[in-house]
Design a protein around this motif. Structure first.
Motif, PDB file in Angstrom:
ATOM      1  N   VAL A   1       0.852  -1.188   0.000  1.00  0.00           N
ATOM      2  CA  VAL A   1       0.000   0.000   0.000  1.00  0.00           C
ATOM      3  C   VAL A   1       0.884   1.231   0.000  1.00  0.00           C
ATOM      4  CG1 VAL A   1      -0.173   0.000   2.521  1.00  0.00           C
ATOM      5  CG2 VAL A   1      -1.929   1.161   1.163  1.00  0.00           C
ATOM      6  N   MET A   2       0.435   2.262  -0.675  1.00  0.00           N
ATOM      7  CA  MET A   2       1.161   3.533  -0.693  1.00  0.00           C
ATOM      8  C   MET A   2       0.184   4.654  -0.381  1.00  0.00           C
ATOM      9  SD  MET A   2       1.686   4.167  -4.799  1.00  0.00           S
ATOM     10  CE  MET A   2       1.931   2.434  -5.222  1.00  0.00           C
ATOM     11  N   THR A   3       0.727   5.803  -0.008  1.00  0.00           N
ATOM     12  CA  THR A   3      -0.087   6.985   0.277  1.00  0.00           C
ATOM     13  C   THR A   3       0.099   7.991  -0.844  1.00  0.00           C
ATOM     14  OG1 THR A   3       0.157   6.638   2.655  1.00  0.00           O
ATOM     15  CG2 THR A   3      -0.563   8.806   1.941  1.00  0.00           C
ATOM     16  N   LEU A   4      -1.009   8.470  -1.383  1.00  0.00           N
ATOM     17  CA  LEU A   4      -0.986   9.412  -2.497  1.00  0.00           C
ATOM     18  C   LEU A   4      -1.759  10.670  -2.113  1.00  0.00           C
ATOM     19  CD1 LEU A   4      -1.547   8.581  -6.243  1.00  0.00           C
ATOM     20  CD2 LEU A   4      -2.704  10.523  -5.202  1.00  0.00           C
ATOM     21  N   ASP A   5      -1.139  11.817  -2.336  1.00  0.00           N
ATOM     22  CA  ASP A   5      -1.791  13.106  -2.091  1.00  0.00           C
ATOM     23  C   ASP A   5      -2.220  13.721  -3.413  1.00  0.00           C
ATOM     24  OD1 ASP A   5      -1.376  13.116   0.751  1.00  0.00           O
ATOM     25  OD2 ASP A   5       0.716  13.639   0.386  1.00  0.00           O
ATOM     26  N   LEU A   6      -3.487  14.095  -3.491  1.00  0.00           N
ATOM     27  CA  LEU A   6      -4.025  14.777  -4.668  1.00  0.00           C
ATOM     28  C   LEU A   6      -4.195  16.251  -4.334  1.00  0.00           C
ATOM     29  CD1 LEU A   6      -5.394  14.865  -7.484  1.00  0.00           C
ATOM     30  CD2 LEU A   6      -7.543  14.252  -6.328  1.00  0.00           C
ATOM     31  N   HIS A   7      -3.487  17.108  -5.070  1.00  0.00           N
ATOM     32  CA  HIS A   7      -3.548  18.554  -4.857  1.00  0.00           C
ATOM     33  C   HIS A   7      -4.350  19.175  -6.006  1.00  0.00           C
ATOM     34  CE1 HIS A   7      -0.103  17.512  -2.313  1.00  0.00           C
ATOM     35  NE2 HIS A   7       0.455  16.981  -3.398  1.00  0.00           N
ATOM     36  N   LYS A   8      -5.509  19.715  -5.677  1.00  0.00           N
ATOM     37  CA  LYS A   8      -6.346  20.286  -6.730  1.00  0.00           C
ATOM     38  C   LYS A   8      -7.209  21.410  -6.163  1.00  0.00           C
ATOM     39  CE  LYS A   8      -7.522  20.160 -11.088  1.00  0.00           C
ATOM     40  NZ  LYS A   8      -6.537  20.540 -12.113  1.00  0.00           N
ATOM     41  N   ASP A   9      -7.236  22.528  -6.896  1.00  0.00           N
ATOM     42  CA  ASP A   9      -8.063  23.677  -6.517  1.00  0.00           C
ATOM     43  C   ASP A   9      -7.781  24.143  -5.096  1.00  0.00           C
ATOM     44  OD1 ASP A   9      -9.310  23.537  -9.038  1.00  0.00           O
ATOM     45  OD2 ASP A   9     -10.760  22.063  -8.296  1.00  0.00           O
ATOM     46  N   GLY A  10      -6.507  24.144  -4.735  1.00  0.00           N
ATOM     47  CA  GLY A  10      -6.114  24.650  -3.417  1.00  0.00           C
ATOM     48  C   GLY A  10      -6.376  23.699  -2.273  1.00  0.00           C
ATOM     49  N   LYS A  11      -6.812  22.476  -2.555  1.00  0.00           N
ATOM     50  CA  LYS A  11      -7.103  21.497  -1.511  1.00  0.00           C
ATOM     51  C   LYS A  11      -6.278  20.231  -1.735  1.00  0.00           C
ATOM     52  CE  LYS A  11     -11.512  21.505  -2.409  1.00  0.00           C
ATOM     53  NZ  LYS A  11     -12.979  21.233  -2.327  1.00  0.00           N
ATOM     54  N   THR A  12      -5.982  19.549  -0.627  1.00  0.00           N
ATOM     55  CA  THR A  12      -5.248  18.293  -0.703  1.00  0.00           C
ATOM     56  C   THR A  12      -6.105  17.160  -0.145  1.00  0.00           C
ATOM     57  OG1 THR A  12      -3.093  19.372  -0.490  1.00  0.00           O
ATOM     58  CG2 THR A  12      -3.190  17.029   0.027  1.00  0.00           C
ATOM     59  N   SER A  13      -6.262  16.095  -0.928  1.00  0.00           N
ATOM     60  CA  SER A  13      -6.961  14.889  -0.481  1.00  0.00           C
ATOM     61  C   SER A  13      -5.956  13.743  -0.458  1.00  0.00           C
ATOM     62  CB  SER A  13      -8.109  14.543  -1.438  1.00  0.00           C
ATOM     63  OG  SER A  13      -9.015  15.614  -1.560  1.00  0.00           O
ATOM     64  N   THR A  14      -6.028  12.923   0.563  1.00  0.00           N
ATOM     65  CA  THR A  14      -5.067  11.832   0.738  1.00  0.00           C
ATOM     66  C   THR A  14      -5.760  10.486   0.577  1.00  0.00           C
ATOM     67  OG1 THR A  14      -3.716  13.180   2.218  1.00  0.00           O
ATOM     68  CG2 THR A  14      -3.380  10.808   2.312  1.00  0.00           C
ATOM     69  N   PHE A  15      -5.114   9.597  -0.174  1.00  0.00           N
ATOM     70  CA  PHE A  15      -5.684   8.278  -0.463  1.00  0.00           C
ATOM     71  C   PHE A  15      -4.679   7.183  -0.118  1.00  0.00           C
ATOM     72  CE2 PHE A  15      -7.514  11.338  -3.383  1.00  0.00           C
ATOM     73  CZ  PHE A  15      -8.870  11.057  -3.321  1.00  0.00           C
ATOM     74  N   GLN A  16      -5.184   6.093   0.393  1.00  0.00           N
ATOM     75  CA  GLN A  16      -4.400   4.872   0.542  1.00  0.00           C
ATOM     76  C   GLN A  16      -4.664   4.020  -0.695  1.00  0.00           C
ATOM     77  OE1 GLN A  16      -2.654   6.316   3.196  1.00  0.00           O
ATOM     78  NE2 GLN A  16      -2.289   4.134   3.571  1.00  0.00           N
ATOM     79  N   VAL A  17      -3.618   3.743  -1.446  1.00  0.00           N
ATOM     80  CA  VAL A  17      -3.768   2.996  -2.690  1.00  0.00           C
ATOM     81  C   VAL A  17      -3.062   1.643  -2.558  1.00  0.00           C
ATOM     82  CG1 VAL A  17      -3.545   3.045  -5.192  1.00  0.00           C
ATOM     83  CG2 VAL A  17      -3.734   5.200  -3.929  1.00  0.00           C
ATOM     84  N   TYR A  18      -3.785   0.598  -2.823  1.00  0.00           N
ATOM     85  CA  TYR A  18      -3.239  -0.752  -2.731  1.00  0.00           C
ATOM     86  C   TYR A  18      -2.743  -1.194  -4.105  1.00  0.00           C
ATOM     87  CZ  TYR A  18      -5.471  -0.761   1.800  1.00  0.00           C
ATOM     88  OH  TYR A  18      -5.827  -0.431   3.086  1.00  0.00           O
ATOM     89  N   TYR A  19      -1.688  -1.951  -4.112  1.00  0.00           N
ATOM     90  CA  TYR A  19      -1.138  -2.448  -5.369  1.00  0.00           C
ATOM     91  C   TYR A  19      -0.678  -3.883  -5.172  1.00  0.00           C
ATOM     92  CZ  TYR A  19       3.501  -1.907  -3.319  1.00  0.00           C
ATOM     93  OH  TYR A  19       4.599  -2.030  -2.497  1.00  0.00           O
ATOM     94  N   GLU A  20      -0.657  -4.626  -6.248  1.00  0.00           N
ATOM     95  CA  GLU A  20      -0.154  -6.000  -6.185  1.00  0.00           C
ATOM     96  C   GLU A  20       0.175  -6.500  -7.577  1.00  0.00           C
ATOM     97  OE1 GLU A  20      -3.570  -9.022  -5.573  1.00  0.00           O
ATOM     98  OE2 GLU A  20      -4.201  -7.196  -4.497  1.00  0.00           O
TER      99      GLU A  20
END
Length: 212
Positions: free
Chosen positions: A181-200
């Motif tokens: 799993v990795m952590t990804l930050d999405l920066h858009k329109d002055g806001k940041t949203s954080t997601f946990q993304v699973y990979y395999e």
């Protein structure tokens, strides 16, 4: 079609991957399509694109456990949705496989990619210099694909056009392993949203998925 992977992440989210073994005619025989879908199908180039489109719809029918018509249109950004079901949906395909993810928890995104060394030529186009610093030299190609699938999964999840893999998404440092799993930050329109993304790793493919 042969179901090769079915996984329930929890009671609200599941996904499946199928190997496409039928012809377009065989897949089409398993579906009912409305006039808009028939027109879209006619406009697709023949070959893999048609097979991928049909296969995701057949797999969707399998996951929803129905033989009835499934209305699965796309919004103005091209994001599919299910107006007659309580699920959020994400569709993916790569070469001989098709994948579908469903969730009642929130928006979801799924991406499947065949692993090839061509990713080495484009890594600077989707990863910032500070992201490239944590890429393992021993597992470089696999980790690059994990990063690509993660960004593609979040792109599908958030559903808006105009989001840049390079400029709007940042993956935090992580150590690559075959499933993680990795952590990804999405920066858009002055806001940041954080997601946990699973990979395999899935055979010679990489799979990434996330739920909002």
């Amino acid at each position: 079609m042969a179901l090769v992977y079915l996984r329930e992440l929890d009671s609200a989210t599941k996904f499946a991957i199928w190997k496409i073994e039928e012809s377009a005619e065989e897949l089409l025989s398993k579906l009912q399509l409305d006039d808009n879908e028939k027109e879209r199908l006619r406009n697709l180039s023949k070959g893999k694109r048609t097979l991928h489109w049909l296969a995701t719809r057949v797999l969707l029918r399998y996951l929803l456990q129905t033989d009835e018509y499934i209305h699965c249109p796309s919004d103005s950004n091209g994001k599919p949705y299910l107006p007659d079901y309580p699920y959020k949906v994400s569709l993916t395909h790569s070469f001989d496989y098709a994948g579908v993810m469903l969730s009642t928890k929130g928006e979801c995104g799924m991406d499947l990619e065949i692993v090839k060394d061509k990713v080495l030529r484009i890594k600077e186009k989707f990863l910032k210099p500070n992201e490239l610093t944590f890429i393992s030299t021993e597992q470089e190609i696999l980790q690059l694909y994990a990063c690509w699938c993660a960004k593609e999964a979040v792109y599908k999840l958030q559903g808006n056009k105009g989001v840049s893999f390079l400029h709007d998404m940042t993956i935090r440092p992580f150590n690559y392993k075959a499933q993680g799993v990795m952590t990804l930050d999405l920066h858009k329109d002055g806001k940041t949203s954080t997601f946990q993304v699973y990979y395999e790793q899935f055979q010679n493919y990489m799979l990434g998925y996330a739920v909002g």
